[in-house]
Design a protein around this motif. Structure first.
Motif: not given
Length: 270
Positions: A31-38, A198-200, A212-215, A233-239
């Motif tokens: 019942g859930a959408v888990t999105v992988l981004v990175g 997986v989404l961009h 959302v899972v940030v890889v 802070e998460v977006i800066e660390r990952a991207f």
């Protein structure tokens, strides 16, 4: 969200002998959408293929409904889990209904005759993806969005409770991206399917993801709700980019924008 359908513990994945991700813990719930981004090349697709049982992990375990993935046959996996790769090959001269019937092979084998259950599964898959009107059209004559709906119907015809999608919006224009993601979210929420995608696009991840899972950097940087994870802070660390994250007052959706630094005025020429 529903019960845990896929659980990965201390998972390490890679290409050949080279590990790209290590020490991963991941859970996909019904019942859930888990999105992988990175960032590009961080290992998102490799992780998804490993969870789908298409390649061996370097370490760790994956289980489906409490059973180790390693102990299940390919047919047993296909009855529970459907995987749609980034760029599936388009069979020449095949119409949409014929393509969707291929999704029933896990239940009846390659040469068995179609049953009433098969016809019901194909009809349901065409209906929920909005592809009924396309059933007799040739796949190679469809637009990108129509073709992607046909592929979604094909994996749904497996009647699997777990759906893994590797960048399903690639090469689609904005309208068709939203159409496909609307279908994906409806499948999860209305039919209790566990979706890993997986989404961009971070804004699409915020709009369509329940989790959302940030890889990045060889592992999982953050995981949780979009509001908890998609923070500067998460977006800066990952991207490696500084952003401001704001919430739209009308829709409640998150949006992020690059943080522009003021330009220094050049010294005037003498």
């Amino acid at each position: 969200m529903g019960r845990a359908r896929v659980v990965a513990s201390e998972l390490a994945v890679g290409h050949g002998a080279r590990r790209v991700l290590d020490g991963l813990d991941l859970c996909l719930r019904g019942g859930a959408v888990t999105v992988l981004v990175g960032p590009n090349g961080c290992g998102k697709s490799t992780l998804l293929r490993t969870v789908a049982g298409l390649q061996e992990p370097h370490a760790g375990t994956v289980s489906i409904d409490g059973e180790p993935l390693a102990g299940l046959s390919r047919r047993e996996i296909a009855r529970r889990l459907a995987f749609l790769p980034q760029s599936p090959l388009v069979p020449a001269g095949v119409n949409v209904r014929e393509l969707v019937r291929h999704g029933r092979y896990a239940h009846r084998g390659a040469f068995a005759r179609h049953t009433g259950e098969d016809r019901d599964a194909v009809g349901w898959a065409l209906e929920v993806t909005g592809a009924e009107a396309l059933a007799e059209a040739r796949l190679d004559e469809l637009s990108g969005g129509e073709r992607q709906r046909a592929w979604l119907a094909t994996v749904l015809a497996q009647r699997a409770d777990i759906l893994l999608l590797d960048e399903p919006t690639t090469y689609l224009d904005l309208r068709h991206q939203f159409e496909v993601l609307d279908v994906v979210r409806r499948l999860a929420h209305d039919h209790d399917i566990a979706v890993g995608v997986v989404l961009h696009d971070l804004m699409q991840a915020a709009a369509y993801g329940d989790e959302v899972v940030v890889v990045a950097d060889g592992g999982i940087v953050a995981s949780g709700s979009p509001e908890a994870v998609l923070v500067p802070e998460v977006i800066e660390r990952a991207f490696g980019i500084e952003v401001d994250v704001v919430r739209d007052r009308t829709t409640g959706r998150l949006a992020c924008f690059p943080r522009h630094r003021p330009h220094e005025n050049p010294e005037p020429r003498s």
